[in-house]
Each structure stands twice: as structure tokens, then as C-alpha cells.
Design a protein around this motif. Structure first.
Motif, PDB file in Angstrom:
ATOM      1  N   TRP A 108       0.827  -1.203   0.000  1.00  0.00           N
ATOM      2  CA  TRP A 108       0.000   0.000   0.000  1.00  0.00           C
ATOM      3  C   TRP A 108       0.865   1.260   0.000  1.00  0.00           C
ATOM      4  CZ3 TRP A 108      -4.823   0.941  -1.158  1.00  0.00           C
ATOM      5  CH2 TRP A 108      -5.375   2.159  -0.795  1.00  0.00           C
ATOM      6  N   LYS A 109       1.984   1.249   0.722  1.00  0.00           N
ATOM      7  CA  LYS A 109       2.843   2.426   0.826  1.00  0.00           C
ATOM      8  C   LYS A 109       3.724   2.612  -0.406  1.00  0.00           C
ATOM      9  CE  LYS A 109       3.124   4.849   3.771  1.00  0.00           C
ATOM     10  NZ  LYS A 109       2.455   6.138   3.904  1.00  0.00           N
ATOM     11  N   ALA A 110       3.919   1.590  -1.231  1.00  0.00           N
ATOM     12  CA  ALA A 110       4.801   1.675  -2.395  1.00  0.00           C
ATOM     13  C   ALA A 110       4.015   2.206  -3.584  1.00  0.00           C
ATOM     14  CB  ALA A 110       5.382   0.305  -2.710  1.00  0.00           C
ATOM     15  N   ASP A 111       3.874   3.516  -3.666  1.00  0.00           N
ATOM     16  CA  ASP A 111       3.153   4.102  -4.795  1.00  0.00           C
ATOM     17  C   ASP A 111       4.126   4.891  -5.671  1.00  0.00           C
ATOM     18  OD1 ASP A 111       3.559   6.055  -2.917  1.00  0.00           O
ATOM     19  OD2 ASP A 111       1.631   7.012  -3.198  1.00  0.00           O
ATOM     20  N   HIS A 112       3.727   5.098  -6.897  1.00  0.00           N
ATOM     21  CA  HIS A 112       4.528   5.829  -7.856  1.00  0.00           C
ATOM     22  C   HIS A 112       4.426   7.320  -7.552  1.00  0.00           C
ATOM     23  CE1 HIS A 112       5.894   7.283 -11.791  1.00  0.00           C
ATOM     24  NE2 HIS A 112       6.547   6.135 -11.833  1.00  0.00           N
ATOM     25  N   ASP A 113       5.500   8.060  -7.816  1.00  0.00           N
ATOM     26  CA  ASP A 113       5.526   9.481  -7.475  1.00  0.00           C
ATOM     27  C   ASP A 113       4.464  10.286  -8.215  1.00  0.00           C
ATOM     28  OD1 ASP A 113       7.583   9.124  -5.710  1.00  0.00           O
ATOM     29  OD2 ASP A 113       9.149   9.552  -7.180  1.00  0.00           O
ATOM     30  N   THR A 114       4.258  10.008  -9.490  1.00  0.00           N
ATOM     31  CA  THR A 114       3.327  10.819 -10.269  1.00  0.00           C
ATOM     32  C   THR A 114       1.977  10.146 -10.482  1.00  0.00           C
ATOM     33  OG1 THR A 114       4.260   9.926 -12.310  1.00  0.00           O
ATOM     34  CG2 THR A 114       5.158  12.001 -11.500  1.00  0.00           C
ATOM     35  N   LYS A 115       1.956   8.827 -10.625  1.00  0.00           N
ATOM     36  CA  LYS A 115       0.714   8.126 -10.948  1.00  0.00           C
ATOM     37  C   LYS A 115      -0.089   7.705  -9.726  1.00  0.00           C
ATOM     38  CE  LYS A 115       3.039   5.662 -14.489  1.00  0.00           C
ATOM     39  NZ  LYS A 115       3.236   4.387 -15.111  1.00  0.00           N
ATOM     40  N   GLY A 116       0.536   7.615  -8.581  1.00  0.00           N
ATOM     41  CA  GLY A 116      -0.153   7.100  -7.400  1.00  0.00           C
ATOM     42  C   GLY A 116      -0.184   5.579  -7.411  1.00  0.00           C
ATOM     43  N   ARG A 117      -1.185   5.013  -6.769  1.00  0.00           N
ATOM     44  CA  ARG A 117      -1.302   3.554  -6.701  1.00  0.00           C
ATOM     45  C   ARG A 117      -1.996   3.025  -7.953  1.00  0.00           C
ATOM     46  NH1 ARG A 117      -2.592   5.436  -1.745  1.00  0.00           N
ATOM     47  NH2 ARG A 117      -1.070   4.979  -0.164  1.00  0.00           N
ATOM     48  N   THR A 118      -1.512   1.887  -8.438  1.00  0.00           N
ATOM     49  CA  THR A 118      -2.132   1.270  -9.606  1.00  0.00           C
ATOM     50  C   THR A 118      -3.250   0.336  -9.158  1.00  0.00           C
ATOM     51  OG1 THR A 118      -0.592  -0.585  -9.599  1.00  0.00           O
ATOM     52  CG2 THR A 118       0.060   1.375 -10.848  1.00  0.00           C
ATOM     53  N   GLY A 119      -4.104  -0.049 -10.086  1.00  0.00           N
ATOM     54  CA  GLY A 119      -5.213  -0.949  -9.776  1.00  0.00           C
ATOM     55  C   GLY A 119      -4.757  -2.299  -9.245  1.00  0.00           C
ATOM     56  N   PRO A 120      -3.799  -2.967  -9.926  1.00  0.00           N
ATOM     57  CA  PRO A 120      -3.327  -4.248  -9.400  1.00  0.00           C
ATOM     58  C   PRO A 120      -2.659  -4.130  -8.030  1.00  0.00           C
ATOM     59  CG  PRO A 120      -2.723  -4.036 -11.700  1.00  0.00           C
ATOM     60  CD  PRO A 120      -3.286  -2.711 -11.269  1.00  0.00           C
ATOM     61  N   GLN A 121      -2.015  -3.010  -7.794  1.00  0.00           N
ATOM     62  CA  GLN A 121      -1.373  -2.791  -6.496  1.00  0.00           C
ATOM     63  C   GLN A 121      -2.429  -2.726  -5.387  1.00  0.00           C
ATOM     64  OE1 GLN A 121       0.775   0.879  -6.452  1.00  0.00           O
ATOM     65  NE2 GLN A 121       2.210   0.158  -4.908  1.00  0.00           N
ATOM     66  N   VAL A 122      -3.494  -2.005  -5.622  1.00  0.00           N
ATOM     67  CA  VAL A 122      -4.576  -1.901  -4.647  1.00  0.00           C
ATOM     68  C   VAL A 122      -5.243  -3.262  -4.465  1.00  0.00           C
ATOM     69  CG1 VAL A 122      -6.829  -0.866  -4.198  1.00  0.00           C
ATOM     70  CG2 VAL A 122      -4.963   0.544  -5.058  1.00  0.00           C
ATOM     71  N   GLY A 123      -5.488  -3.964  -5.571  1.00  0.00           N
ATOM     72  CA  GLY A 123      -6.122  -5.281  -5.498  1.00  0.00           C
ATOM     73  C   GLY A 123      -5.309  -6.277  -4.697  1.00  0.00           C
ATOM     74  N   PHE A 124      -3.989  -6.294  -4.928  1.00  0.00           N
ATOM     75  CA  PHE A 124      -3.142  -7.239  -4.204  1.00  0.00           C
ATOM     76  C   PHE A 124      -3.044  -6.879  -2.728  1.00  0.00           C
ATOM     77  CE2 PHE A 124       0.972  -9.379  -3.266  1.00  0.00           C
ATOM     78  CZ  PHE A 124       0.557 -10.663  -3.567  1.00  0.00           C
TER      79      PHE A 124
END
Length: 58
Positions: A22-38
Motif C-alpha cells: 500500500w505504501k509503495a506508490d509511484h511518485d506521479t501516478k499514485g497507486r495502480t489498480g493491481p497494487q490496490v487489489g493485491f
């Protein structure tokens, strides 16, 4: 060591993994869908393991 304790510890590790993802997000894009799902999948697995462990200990 009983299986209840093992399940509670496993739940703790899974909660830590969900938090890490949850804490590993991209600087410009934010969290991706698969990241949130996992992260949600790991959180559900952690809650199930923790509740099962507590019920085994009771």
C-alpha cells in the motif's frame, strides 16, 4: 508451538506485506489498480489467518 500461534504470526506478516504494498506508490501516478487489489487480497488473507488463529487459541 500451537497452530493458533502460527496463524496469528502469519496474519501479522501478511498485514505487514499489505502495508508495504500500500505504501509503495509511484511518485506521479499514485497507486495502480493491481497494487490496490493485491494489497486488499493480502489484507483479507491476513484477517482470515488472524481470526482463525485466535479461534484456535480459544
Amino acid at each position: 508451538m500451537s497452530s493458533g500461534v502460527v496463524l496469528v504470526v502469519l496474519g501479522g506478516f501478511l498485514i505487514g506485506g499489505a502495508w508495504s504494498i500500500w505504501k509503495a506508490d509511484h511518485d506521479t501516478k499514485g497507486r495502480t489498480g493491481p497494487q490496490v487489489g493485491f494489497a486488499v487480497l493480502l489484507l483479507v488473507a491476513a484477517l482470515l489467518a488472524t481470526v482463525a488463529g485466535v479461534l484456535r487459541l480459544v
